[in-house]
Design a protein around this motif. Structure first.
Motif, PDB file in Angstrom:
ATOM      1  N   GLY A 174     -18.025   7.824   4.414  1.00 16.48           N
ATOM      2  CA  GLY A 174     -17.131   8.655   4.498  1.00 16.48           C
ATOM      3  C   GLY A 174     -15.709   8.252   3.916  1.00 16.48           C
ATOM      4  N   ASP A 175     -14.526   8.330   4.606  1.00 16.17           N
ATOM      5  CA  ASP A 175     -13.425   8.079   3.993  1.00 16.17           C
ATOM      6  C   ASP A 175     -12.948   6.383   4.356  1.00 16.17           C
ATOM      7  OD1 ASP A 175     -12.851   8.751   6.345  1.00 16.17           O
ATOM      8  OD2 ASP A 175     -11.222   9.995   5.989  1.00 16.17           O
ATOM      9  N   ALA A 176     -13.770   5.707   5.079  1.00 19.12           N
ATOM     10  CA  ALA A 176     -13.490   4.463   5.192  1.00 19.12           C
ATOM     11  C   ALA A 176     -14.186   3.557   4.062  1.00 19.12           C
ATOM     12  CB  ALA A 176     -14.384   3.762   6.479  1.00 19.12           C
ATOM     13  N   GLN A 177     -13.908   2.376   3.775  1.00 19.12           N
ATOM     14  CA  GLN A 177     -14.136   1.663   2.510  1.00 19.12           C
ATOM     15  C   GLN A 177     -14.956   0.426   2.857  1.00 19.12           C
ATOM     16  OE1 GLN A 177     -11.176   1.582  -0.590  1.00 19.12           O
ATOM     17  NE2 GLN A 177      -9.838   2.500   0.803  1.00 19.12           N
ATOM     18  N   LYS A 217      -2.369   6.035  16.847  1.00 15.83           N
ATOM     19  CA  LYS A 217      -3.459   5.249  16.078  1.00 15.83           C
ATOM     20  C   LYS A 217      -3.126   4.273  15.103  1.00 15.83           C
ATOM     21  CE  LYS A 217      -5.017   9.209  14.029  1.00 15.83           C
ATOM     22  NZ  LYS A 217      -5.834   9.945  13.154  1.00 15.83           N
ATOM     23  N   ALA A 218      -1.737   4.282  14.704  1.00 23.01           N
ATOM     24  CA  ALA A 218      -1.668   3.127  13.702  1.00 23.01           C
ATOM     25  C   ALA A 218      -1.429   1.644  14.477  1.00 23.01           C
ATOM     26  CB  ALA A 218      -0.305   3.493  13.000  1.00 23.01           C
ATOM     27  N   LEU A 219      -0.715   1.842  15.853  1.00 22.84           N
ATOM     28  CA  LEU A 219      -0.743   0.780  16.424  1.00 22.84           C
ATOM     29  C   LEU A 219      -2.112   0.156  17.001  1.00 22.84           C
ATOM     30  CD1 LEU A 219       2.123   1.805  19.001  1.00 22.84           C
ATOM     31  CD2 LEU A 219       2.437   0.114  17.124  1.00 22.84           C
ATOM     32  N   MET A 220      -3.081   1.033  17.159  1.00 25.95           N
ATOM     33  CA  MET A 220      -4.454   0.753  17.645  1.00 25.95           C
ATOM     34  C   MET A 220      -5.049   0.046  16.406  1.00 25.95           C
ATOM     35  SD  MET A 220      -4.976   1.135  21.071  1.00 25.95           S
ATOM     36  CE  MET A 220      -6.815   0.763  20.709  1.00 25.95           C
ATOM     37  N   ALA A 221      -4.998   0.658  15.102  1.00 26.45           N
ATOM     38  CA  ALA A 221      -5.535   0.141  14.080  1.00 26.45           C
ATOM     39  C   ALA A 221      -5.468  -1.159  13.638  1.00 26.45           C
ATOM     40  CB  ALA A 221      -5.198   0.936  12.813  1.00 26.45           C
ATOM     41  N   VAL A 222      -3.935  -1.482  14.035  1.00 26.38           N
ATOM     42  CA  VAL A 222      -3.485  -2.953  13.530  1.00 26.38           C
ATOM     43  C   VAL A 222      -4.009  -3.681  14.804  1.00 26.38           C
ATOM     44  CG1 VAL A 222      -1.099  -4.127  13.645  1.00 26.38           C
ATOM     45  CG2 VAL A 222      -1.361  -1.990  12.272  1.00 26.38           C
ATOM     46  N   ASP A 254      -2.781 -14.178   2.029  1.00 32.41           N
ATOM     47  CA  ASP A 254      -4.306 -14.155   2.075  1.00 32.41           C
ATOM     48  C   ASP A 254      -4.708 -12.844   1.662  1.00 32.41           C
ATOM     49  OD1 ASP A 254      -6.961 -14.012   2.838  1.00 32.41           O
ATOM     50  OD2 ASP A 254      -6.753 -15.499   4.361  1.00 32.41           O
ATOM     51  N   PRO A 255      -5.225 -12.625   0.461  1.00 30.79           N
ATOM     52  CA  PRO A 255      -5.586 -10.901   0.082  1.00 30.79           C
ATOM     53  C   PRO A 255      -6.706 -10.523   0.961  1.00 30.79           C
ATOM     54  CG  PRO A 255      -5.486 -12.493  -1.728  1.00 30.79           C
ATOM     55  CD  PRO A 255      -5.508 -13.236  -0.562  1.00 30.79           C
ATOM     56  N   GLN A 256      -7.720 -11.246   1.491  1.00 30.03           N
ATOM     57  CA  GLN A 256      -8.854 -10.907   2.253  1.00 30.03           C
ATOM     58  C   GLN A 256      -8.053 -10.555   3.312  1.00 30.03           C
ATOM     59  OE1 GLN A 256      -9.365 -13.876   0.296  1.00 30.03           O
ATOM     60  NE2 GLN A 256     -10.060 -12.098  -1.366  1.00 30.03           N
ATOM     61  N   VAL A 257      -7.565 -10.925   4.171  1.00 29.63           N
ATOM     62  CA  VAL A 257      -6.888 -10.690   5.513  1.00 29.63           C
ATOM     63  C   VAL A 257      -5.828  -9.296   5.377  1.00 29.63           C
ATOM     64  CG1 VAL A 257      -5.153 -11.359   7.283  1.00 29.63           C
ATOM     65  CG2 VAL A 257      -6.796 -13.134   6.482  1.00 29.63           C
ATOM     66  N   ASP A 258      -5.152  -9.273   4.271  1.00 31.07           N
ATOM     67  CA  ASP A 258      -4.434  -8.223   3.861  1.00 31.07           C
ATOM     68  C   ASP A 258      -5.369  -6.880   3.707  1.00 31.07           C
ATOM     69  OD1 ASP A 258      -2.938  -6.110   2.633  1.00 31.07           O
ATOM     70  OD2 ASP A 258      -1.844  -7.508   1.289  1.00 31.07           O
ATOM     71  N   GLU A 259      -6.585  -7.414   3.172  1.00 30.47           N
ATOM     72  CA  GLU A 259      -7.565  -5.870   2.595  1.00 30.47           C
ATOM     73  C   GLU A 259      -7.985  -5.438   4.119  1.00 30.47           C
ATOM     74  OE1 GLU A 259     -11.159  -4.919   0.064  1.00 30.47           O
ATOM     75  OE2 GLU A 259      -9.830  -6.712  -0.225  1.00 30.47           O
ATOM     76  N   ALA A 260      -8.273  -6.764   4.978  1.00 30.44           N
ATOM     77  CA  ALA A 260      -9.052  -6.152   6.471  1.00 30.44           C
ATOM     78  C   ALA A 260      -8.056  -5.373   7.084  1.00 30.44           C
ATOM     79  CB  ALA A 260      -9.247  -7.691   6.931  1.00 30.44           C
ATOM     80  N   PHE A 261      -6.695  -5.615   7.109  1.00 35.43           N
ATOM     81  CA  PHE A 261      -5.678  -4.643   7.721  1.00 35.43           C
ATOM     82  C   PHE A 261      -5.913  -3.251   7.147  1.00 35.43           C
ATOM     83  CE2 PHE A 261      -4.180  -8.426   9.852  1.00 35.43           C
ATOM     84  CZ  PHE A 261      -3.823  -8.002  11.118  1.00 35.43           C
ATOM     85  N   GLN A 262      -5.935  -3.256   5.805  1.00 31.97           N
ATOM     86  CA  GLN A 262      -5.896  -1.988   5.158  1.00 31.97           C
ATOM     87  C   GLN A 262      -7.161  -1.044   5.483  1.00 31.97           C
ATOM     88  OE1 GLN A 262      -5.134  -2.208   0.710  1.00 31.97           O
ATOM     89  NE2 GLN A 262      -4.150  -3.807   1.048  1.00 31.97           N
ATOM     90  N   GLN A 263      -8.255  -1.818   5.675  1.00 28.32           N
ATOM     91  CA  GLN A 263      -9.625  -1.330   6.189  1.00 28.32           C
ATOM     92  C   GLN A 263      -9.472  -0.732   7.558  1.00 28.32           C
ATOM     93  OE1 GLN A 263     -12.811  -0.897   4.696  1.00 28.32           O
ATOM     94  NE2 GLN A 263     -11.469  -1.329   2.898  1.00 28.32           N
ATOM     95  N   GLY A 264      -8.679  -1.383   8.394  1.00 26.49           N
ATOM     96  CA  GLY A 264      -8.385  -1.041   9.758  1.00 26.49           C
ATOM     97  C   GLY A 264      -7.804   0.340   9.825  1.00 26.49           C
ATOM     98  N   LEU A 265      -6.561   0.436   8.946  1.00 28.38           N
ATOM     99  CA  LEU A 265      -5.833   1.645   9.054  1.00 28.38           C
ATOM    100  C   LEU A 265      -6.790   2.776   8.521  1.00 28.38           C
ATOM    101  CD1 LEU A 265      -2.517   0.376   7.271  1.00 28.38           C
ATOM    102  CD2 LEU A 265      -3.031   0.897   9.833  1.00 28.38           C
ATOM    103  N   GLU A 266      -7.416   2.533   7.577  1.00 30.59           N
ATOM    104  CA  GLU A 266      -8.376   3.745   6.949  1.00 30.59           C
ATOM    105  C   GLU A 266      -9.429   3.927   7.990  1.00 30.59           C
ATOM    106  OE1 GLU A 266      -9.225   3.562   3.044  1.00 30.59           O
ATOM    107  OE2 GLU A 266      -7.171   3.117   2.377  1.00 30.59           O
ATOM    108  N   SER A 267      -9.992   2.961   8.691  1.00 35.73           N
ATOM    109  CA  SER A 267     -10.749   3.370   9.683  1.00 35.73           C
ATOM    110  C   SER A 267     -10.401   4.459  10.574  1.00 35.73           C
ATOM    111  CB  SER A 267     -11.529   2.332  10.502  1.00 35.73           C
ATOM    112  OG  SER A 267     -10.098   1.589  11.424  1.00 35.73           O
TER     113      SER A 267
END
Length: 247
Positions: free
Chosen positions: A79-82, A181-186, A137-150
């Motif tokens: 879907g629109d997760a990555q 939702k943003a608070l929950m994602a983070v 840490d780019p991977q940790v940064d990206e993990a939080f981006q994934q959390g938002l998009e989920s």
């Protein structure tokens, strides 16, 4: 090895979240931005026609679509997760849904945030804003981006926070539901990393939310312990907002 473990664990979590979300079709444009549609576009002459996620009939030149990238991401069934391996730091296209105004959060629990005397004064937190510096840490940064998009939150940007060990996230939210939702994602991403990759945790996550008009809807400096309370259900998102927002 640590990088592989982090990617695998976080990827599984967001795969599950995406499978639970409604089906969508993601259109990748050649400039790197994304449009979320309800289903695959139809080709009519030189244009691509589709219905956006909010039900708007849309037409764009077919030449603007990166067909290979679009086919690839949709074939993954997310879907629109990555997938974490797919790094997309480009500007995304908003898909707003009308919701109650963010200002209503101030009335979620009247009196809870009221304080007396000096306690009513906010703790100064100068400089919680976007910086022209990447988090360490780019991977940790990206993990939080994934959390938002989920959670179907697409309008964000990240950087280093007020200290090198702090991650900053700016999120545009459309109303109270997206704010919560943003608070929950983070919080959920923070909690997952605390369990599986504690040595790579940000010391704090500094979160700035902006409403539809670009004004602040809430500023937070969240620790791993704070996130754990929300992620494990010890506090509701509404109470978390009231207790931790920096006025």
């Amino acid at each position: 090895m640590k990088r592989a473990v982090l990617f695998g664990v976080v990827g599984v979590m967001f795969l599950i979240a995406a499978q639970q979300a409604w089906a969508v079709y993601v259109v990748i444009l050649r400039n790197g931005s994304r449009i979320v549609a309800k289903e695959k576009y139809q080709v009519k002459g030189p244009n691509a026609l589709f219905v956006s996620k909010i039900g708007t009939y849309t037409s764009i030149p077919l030449s603007q679509i990166d067909v290979a990238a679009t086919d690839k991401v949709n074939s993954q069934g997310l879907g629109d997760a990555q997938l974490l391996a797919w790094v997309d730091a480009k500007t995304v296209v908003p898909t707003p849904t009308p919701t109650p105004p963010v200002g209503a959060l101030g009335h979620l629990q009247e009196g809870v945030a009221a304080k007396i005397g000096d306690a009513a004064r906010p703790t100064p937190t100068p400089g919680i804003t976007f910086r022209d510096a990447h988090y360490r840490d780019p991977q940790v940064d990206e993990a939080f981006q994934q959390g938002l998009e989920s959670y179907h939150l697409y309008l964000y940007r990240t950087s280093q926070g007020t200290q090198p060990a702090y991650l900053f996230i700016e999120i545009s939210v459309n109303g109270q539901p997206e704010t919560l939702k943003a608070l929950m994602a983070v919080a959920e991403t923070y909690e997952l990393l605390a369990k599986k990759a504690p040595g790579r945790l940000p010391e704090r996550v500094e979160l700035q939310m902006l409403n539809e008009s670009g004004k602040e809807a809430g500023v937070f400096r969240i620790s791993a312990a704070d996130a754990a309370e929300l992620a494990t259900g010890k506090v509701t998102p509404e109470n978390f907002y009231v207790q931790h927002v920096i006025f």
